[in-house]
Design an enzyme around this catalytic site. Structure first.
Site, PDB file in Angstrom:
ATOM      1  N   ASN A 157      -4.038   8.331  -0.020  1.00 34.08           N
ATOM      2  CA  ASN A 157      -3.405   7.021   0.087  1.00 34.08           C
ATOM      3  C   ASN A 157      -4.112   6.272   1.232  1.00 34.08           C
ATOM      4  O   ASN A 157      -5.057   6.796   1.821  1.00 34.08           O
ATOM      5  CB  ASN A 157      -1.899   7.182   0.355  1.00 34.08           C
ATOM      6  CG  ASN A 157      -1.087   6.005  -0.188  1.00 34.08           C
ATOM      7  OD1 ASN A 157      -1.529   4.854  -0.086  1.00 34.08           O
ATOM      8  ND2 ASN A 157       0.061   6.290  -0.749  1.00 34.08           N
ATOM      9  N   THR A 158      -3.671   5.082   1.534  1.00 33.76           N
ATOM     10  CA  THR A 158      -4.358   4.288   2.563  1.00 33.76           C
ATOM     11  C   THR A 158      -4.258   4.962   3.946  1.00 33.76           C
ATOM     12  O   THR A 158      -3.367   5.760   4.200  1.00 33.76           O
ATOM     13  CB  THR A 158      -3.752   2.876   2.636  1.00 33.76           C
ATOM     14  OG1 THR A 158      -2.337   3.000   2.796  1.00 33.76           O
ATOM     15  CG2 THR A 158      -4.056   2.073   1.387  1.00 33.76           C
ATOM     16  N   GLY A 218     -12.029   4.239  -1.873  1.00 37.30           N
ATOM     17  CA  GLY A 218     -13.299   3.517  -1.758  1.00 37.30           C
ATOM     18  C   GLY A 218     -14.258   3.726  -2.905  1.00 37.30           C
ATOM     19  O   GLY A 218     -15.462   3.524  -2.741  1.00 37.30           O
ATOM     20  N   CYS A 242       3.111   6.534   1.568  1.00 35.87           N
ATOM     21  CA  CYS A 242       2.938   5.096   1.833  1.00 35.87           C
ATOM     22  C   CYS A 242       3.156   4.809   3.315  1.00 35.87           C
ATOM     23  O   CYS A 242       4.211   5.132   3.860  1.00 35.87           O
ATOM     24  CB  CYS A 242       3.919   4.273   1.003  1.00 35.87           C
ATOM     25  SG  CYS A 242       3.743   2.515   1.321  1.00 35.87           S
ATOM     26  N   GLY A 290      -9.022   1.963  -6.714  1.00 37.01           N
ATOM     27  CA  GLY A 290      -7.974   1.140  -6.126  1.00 37.01           C
ATOM     28  C   GLY A 290      -8.483  -0.240  -5.776  1.00 37.01           C
ATOM     29  O   GLY A 290      -8.579  -1.138  -6.624  1.00 37.01           O
ATOM     30  N   ILE A 349       2.102  -4.240   1.918  1.00 34.54           N
ATOM     31  CA  ILE A 349       2.958  -4.763   0.840  1.00 34.54           C
ATOM     32  C   ILE A 349       4.400  -4.270   1.006  1.00 34.54           C
ATOM     33  O   ILE A 349       5.348  -5.042   0.818  1.00 34.54           O
ATOM     34  CB  ILE A 349       2.427  -4.329  -0.562  1.00 34.54           C
ATOM     35  CG1 ILE A 349       0.947  -4.678  -0.742  1.00 34.54           C
ATOM     36  CG2 ILE A 349       3.299  -4.908  -1.682  1.00 34.54           C
ATOM     37  CD1 ILE A 349       0.606  -6.122  -0.882  1.00 34.54           C
ATOM     38  N   GLY A 350       4.563  -3.011   1.380  1.00 31.14           N
ATOM     39  CA  GLY A 350       5.919  -2.488   1.596  1.00 31.14           C
ATOM     40  C   GLY A 350       6.654  -2.155   0.310  1.00 31.14           C
ATOM     41  O   GLY A 350       7.870  -2.338   0.194  1.00 31.14           O
ATOM     42  N   GLY A 406     -10.528   0.836   0.639  1.00 34.29           N
ATOM     43  CA  GLY A 406     -11.847   0.281   0.318  1.00 34.29           C
ATOM     44  C   GLY A 406     -12.978   1.174   0.781  1.00 34.29           C
ATOM     45  O   GLY A 406     -12.759   2.307   1.241  1.00 34.29           O
TER      46      GLY A 406
END
Ligand SMILES: Cc1cc2nc3c(=O)[nH]c(=O)nc-3n(C[C@H](O)[C@H](O)[C@H](O)COP(=O)(O)O)c2cc1C
Length: 276
Positions: free
Chosen positions: A188-189, A234, A128, A255, A69-70, A207
């Protein structure tokens, strides 16, 4: 269920919605009973509005998603004039505002602007993977410096959100703690790569597939910190949430689960009520 304390925030239950997966809260008001949530973490905002990265920005996988997404957002000014008043008008649930900056000083500027506002806390997104430049929370010195800067500017409860993409997450978490964080949230991811029509797209993976990475990272920090740890990654049901508590988390954030079924946080809260 007993109240949970994170800094000066009192949560009626330990289940929050994670930044970037629940908009500014208001978009979800017809999908979820906002009053039931432990807390709402709003989409990360920056000093100036950001358009984010070009489309496509999300890639669905059988076991999660990759997003790039940024940090698209309306900027702090519009957030405060439009989004926050609307959200505060429809729920009494604590609102924690996620912030980021293009440089360290911008975090402090945004925190300073938010200091006068009636919010419950700030979550610093220093993890991020989808913006230019390096992830601040990969470096313990940068982590210390940015948390220290923000701490000086705000009395609000300060949560620092960490990336799993590091060799030693404990030294990063300790830097955040010694600079004045009231809690850390992780993860975070996970930085990842996707092939799209012959092009390589870089993004962050989330996830179910990251749950066990998240559990491990939480386990690696929780017993060595004085401040609480909030678990993310997740979480799809009450059994997942219980695994995070056993690994050392005091609260959790949902999330990607919100995209699959916006009722997941509520179902977890109900499940916890019957399992405690
Ligand atoms: C589409 C999307 C957008 C996200 N945007 C943000 C964001 O703005 N700020 C942030 O701190 N985390 C953001 N995240 C990361 C989530 O808050 C969360 O840390 C991560 O997805 C892992 O949890 P999950 O597996 O439950 O999704 C985003 C994740 C997704 C999938």
């Amino acid at each position: 269920m007993n109240f949970i304390k994170i800094g000066s925030i009192k949560l009626k239950n330990p289940v929050m919605v994670a930044s970037g997966t629940f908009g500014y809260g208001i978009e979800c008001k017809d999908l979820v009973d906002l009053d039931k949530l432990g807390a709402i973490i709003t989409k990360t905002i920056t000093l100036k509005p950001r358009l984010g990265n070009p489309q496509p920005r999300t890639f669905e996988l059988p076991y999660g998603i990759i997003n790039t997404i940024g940090l698209q957002n309306v900027g702090v000014e519009k957030f405060l004039s439009e989004k926050l008043p609307e959200l505060k008008g429809i729920t009494k649930t604590p609102v924690i505002v996620s912030i980021a900056g293009e440089k360290l000083s911008e975090y402090a500027e945004v925190a300073n602007i938010l200091d006068k506002e009636k919010i419950s806390g700030i979550e610093m997104n220093i993890s991020c993977p989808n913006v230019k430049g390096s992830i601040i929370s990969k470096c313990k010195t940068d982590t210390y410096n940015v948390v220290k800067l923000v701490r000086k500017k705000t009395k609000h409860t300060l949560i620092v959100k960490l990336s799993p993409d590091v060799t030693d997450i404990l030294e990063i978490a300790k830097s955040a703690e010694s600079a004045g964080a009231d809690a850390v949230s992780l993860i975070n991811t996970v930085p990842a790569l996707f092939h799209k029509n012959g092009n390589i797209v870089l993004g962050g993976l989330s996830g179910s597939c990251i749950k066990h990475i998240a559990l491990r990272k939480i386990y690696e920090v929780a017993k060595f910190l004085k401040i609480p740890v909030i678990g993310i990654g997740g979480i799809m049901n009450v059994e997942d949430a219980l695994e995070f508590f056993k690994a050392g988390a005091i609260a959790v954030q949902v999330g990607t689960g919100n995209f699959i079924d916006p009722q997941i946080p509520i179902k977890i809260i109900k499940g916890l009520n019957t399992s405690v």
